[in-house]
Design an enzyme around this catalytic site. Structure first.
Site, mmCIF file in Angstrom:
data_model
loop_
_atom_site.group_PDB
_atom_site.id
_atom_site.type_symbol
_atom_site.label_atom_id
_atom_site.label_comp_id
_atom_site.label_asym_id
_atom_site.label_seq_id
_atom_site.Cartn_x
_atom_site.Cartn_y
_atom_site.Cartn_z
ATOM 1 N N GLY B 264 3.603 -5.082 -1.312
ATOM 2 C CA GLY B 264 3.630 -3.534 -1.309
ATOM 3 C C GLY B 264 2.414 -2.916 -0.617
ATOM 4 N N SER B 265 2.128 -1.877 -0.768
ATOM 5 C CA SER B 265 0.935 -1.061 0.029
ATOM 6 C C SER B 265 -0.424 -1.517 -0.127
ATOM 7 C CB SER B 265 1.146 0.411 -0.724
ATOM 8 O OG SER B 265 2.242 0.989 -0.548
ATOM 9 N N ILE B 266 -0.681 -2.463 -1.002
ATOM 10 C CA ILE B 266 -1.915 -3.299 -0.812
ATOM 11 C C ILE B 266 -2.285 -3.769 0.703
ATOM 12 C CG2 ILE B 266 -2.457 -3.456 -3.369
ATOM 13 C CD1 ILE B 266 -1.666 -6.291 -3.131
ATOM 14 N N TYR B 267 -1.142 -3.680 1.402
ATOM 15 C CA TYR B 267 -1.355 -4.278 2.673
ATOM 16 C C TYR B 267 -1.840 -3.247 3.669
ATOM 17 C CZ TYR B 267 1.228 -8.795 2.458
ATOM 18 O OH TYR B 267 1.750 -9.947 2.324
ATOM 19 N N LYS B 268 -1.798 -2.132 3.331
ATOM 20 C CA LYS B 268 -2.225 -0.885 4.184
ATOM 21 C C LYS B 268 -3.634 -1.103 4.454
ATOM 22 C CE LYS B 268 1.544 2.058 2.599
ATOM 23 N NZ LYS B 268 1.987 3.122 1.435
#
Lengths: 114, 552
Positions: B264-268
């Site tokens: 999820g958003s820890i790729y952002k």
């Protein structure tokens, strides 16, 4: 000639005895070495067992639990950390709080600032 | 007269008998001398002395970076029987089963019935109480055999990572398997980069998390950013090496290395860093994230509108702080597929690990990396990697842009640490600052361990199923760097299907962020990180502040 043969025989006999004694001594030494190896192995095994026991007894969950229950210790809180500069200041404050001696100011006491 | 005159007949056998006796005596003498010489030169038969046994190589210990014992070999006792010496096998079987009720009666009886055998194992690795109980039985035919046995004094501590050996001392899993040859050579202990105290903290916090969240599994990783040294790597449910794999499937899986997850958003932050590095984004650029956008075949939506600023003019910092999928997808759209793939490749997310040491799962990446995949990968969907592989991607944010590979064995030589520059120091610091804002003002507030300047990002990803994403099951994660003003460590916490028992939302802001904050607060003092109270600066960047004008 006969005398020479007898002397030769004696020398051979003496040498044979010497060799045998040396061999016997080497064997005894070897046996001793083997015994020491076995002893060393036993000691190493005992040390390994003791180290394992020590590791079991010093597991963080065990020590942590005991420290908390018996001593009331808790993990360090950030507010308990003091920078060296602040430590000097704090040390000065501690000295100021020292009780006054009857014959003069306490050792290391700082003059009070107005 | 003739008879008297004739000489006595010559006794020809006399000398011959004498010679035969002499030769016989000589042969006896030679045999005696020969045997004496043999004994003198060869010595007695010493085969009974068990020196060979004591000279057997002892499997090397495994210790942590401070020398704390994690695995060792001790002399243990195992139970065997001599079936040929047993008259009443029923008595022996019944006696053994009073100590080991789990042993099958029919199997034991079959062993005892084979009277041709003189040796058969019954139970390896006895405890002291078991030995005592067996001796008190007083039954016939039992043999107590001393043999080396592998012990794990920490119990389940780092169990998944350490792995275990077979009963005969062959490495089967984890470090025990990977370094089996080295360990079998004996000698000095194998020193891991793990810190047992930090490992304990991580494992304890994951276990405590189960009290707060009904969850299926969890991962916690702590890395030293500069060297890549893995200080803690935990997978929950824990695995006890002493059980040698006799665990349920959930406990068997080392999720930190072998699971592949959509995180999820820890790729952002990676998307933002890639775009900054590609020159396609400036920190002052704004995006309209107030309404869903269609990119490729996917319509990207946000769970909630932005609260810090207007959704019509959100900067990259705002997008990270409030975890906007729309904003991240728009940033990725500016960058394009090629730039995105190239960046993720540079931080090691597109290939497996083929080097020495522990291996981790190779990633699952989109088969068709088109605009749709680009948009979803930007916020961590459609790509599955192992947690360790992902944790390493945050090392550049702590190292001024340099990616380092993980190290598992001490000593970690600074010269041998493999470093790859994947972004400029300016980009790394900018994204680090944005992540600090995320913790101070955004979705990562619960991770803000007082004094340790946590910079990080939350991630909540619905779990993929054959029928699409399941809105009721998700992976929540929090990836962090601390302390932000002098980055030293990377932390990753991942919770699998965490459902708060108190009824709160099951997003990372309430689950993984909270656990990460607790881990950092407890681990930082153990890692010699001095707390800084009252400062919010990140390295090379002014303290994170936002004027009211900027916020409008």
């Amino acid at each position: 000639m006969k005398r020479l043969a007898i002397i030769g025989g004696l020398v051979v006999a003496v040498l044979a005895v010497a060799v045998y004694r040396a061999k016997l001594s080497a064997e005894e030494t070897q046996v001793r070495i083997d015994e020491l190896k076995i002893e060393a192995h036993a000691e190493e095994a005992a040390i390994a067992t003791l180290r394992a026991d020590e590791a079991v007894l010093t597991r963080p969950e065990r020590i942590g639990g005991i420290a908390q229950q018996q001593l009331g210790l808790e993990p360090a809180n950030p507010s308990q950390y003091v920078a060296p500069e602040a430590l000097k200041q704090r040390l000065g404050e501690e000295k100021l709080r020292l009780p006054q001696r009857a014959d003069g100011p306490a050792e290391g006491a700082q003059p009070q600032q107005q | 007269m003739r008879a008297f005159a004739a000489p006595y007949p010559k006794d020809v056998w006399g000398p011959r008998r004498a010679r035969i006796i002499a030769v016989g005596l000589a042969l006896v003498f030679v045999v005696i001398v020969g045997r004496s010489a043999y004994v003198a030169f060869n010595g007695p038969d010493r085969s009974a002395v068990p020196v060979a046994a004591v000279e057997a190589v002892r499997r090397a210990d495994i210790v942590d970076r401070r020398g704390e014992l994690l695995a060792t070999t001790v002399e243990g006792v195992s139970l065997a029987v001599d079936p040929s010496a047993i008259w009443d096998s029923r008595d022996v079987v019944a006696g053994i089963r009073t100590v080991f009720p789990d042993l099958r009666e029919d199997a034991l009886t079959a062993v005892m019935a084979d009277k041709k055998r003189q040796f058969a194992w019954v139970k390896r690795g006895l405890e002291e109480e078991q030995i005592k109980a067996l001796k008190e039985l007083g039954v016939e035919g039992l043999m107590f055999v001393r043999e080396p046995q592998r012990r794990y004094p920490g119990g389940s501590l780092a169990g998944h990572f350490l792995g275990y050996t077979s009963i005969d001392g062959d490495g089967l899993e984890g470090i025990e398997r990977v370094y089996d040859d080295r360990l079998k050579q004996g000698g000095e202990p194998l020193e891991l980069t793990l810190d047992a105290s930090v490992q304990f903290v991580v494992e304890e916090e994951l276990t405590r998390a189960f009290a707060d969240f009904d969850m299926k599994g969890a991962v916690g990783i702590v890395l030293e950013a500069n060297s890549g040294a893995v200080r803690a790597i935990a997978s929950w449910p824990e695995m006890d090496p002493r059980r040698r794999g006799d665990e349920g499937d959930e406990a068997k899986t080392n999720r930190a290395l072998n699971a592949r997850m959509e995180l999820g958003s820890i790729y952002k932050p990676l998307t933002v860093a890639a775009a900054l590095e590609a020159g396609m984004l400036r920190t002052s650029d704004t995006f309209d994230v107030s309404k869903p956008v269609k990119i490729g075949a996917v319509t990207v939506r946000d769970q909630h509108p932005l609260t810090r600023v207007s959704g019509k003019a959100a900067t990259a910092e705002d997008i990270l702080a409030e975890s906007s999928n729309i904003g991240t997808a728009l940033i990725a759209q500016r960058m394009g597929v090629a730039q995105q793939k190239a960046f993720l490749g540079k931080v090691g997310l597109l290939a497996g690990h083929g080097g020495e040491g522990p291996q981790w799962a190779s990633p699952l990446i989109p088969q068709r990396w088109d605009e749709t995949a680009m948009a979803t990968v930007a916020y961590g969907h459609g790509i599955s990697v192992s947690p360790l592989a992902f944790a390493m991607t945050y090392t550049p944010f702590a190292n001024g842009g340099e990616y380092v590979s993980p190290s598992f064995i001490e000593p970690v030589d600074a010269a041998s640490v493999k470093r790859t520059r994947v972004m400029s120091a300016r980009t790394a610091d900018a994204v680090l600052s944005m992540m600090r804002t995320t913790v101070l003002q955004g979705s990562g507030k619960l991770a803000n361990a007082n004094g340790y300047e946590v910079a990080g990002k939350t991630g909540t990803a619905e779990k993929p199923t054959p029928d699409g994403y399941d809105p009721d099951r998700n992976i929540t994660s929090f990836a962090a760097v601390f302390p932000a003003s002098r980055p030293q460590f990377v932390v990753l916490v991942v919770l699998d299907e965490a459902q708060p028992r108190t009824g709160e939302q099951r997003t990372a802001a309430f689950t993984a962020a909270s656990i990460a904050g607790k881990v950092i607060a407890r681990a930082a003092p153990l890692l010699d990180v001095q707390p800084v109270l009252g400062a919010t600066a990140t390295r090379g960047i002014a303290p994170v502040t936002r004027t009211s004008a900027e916020a409008q």
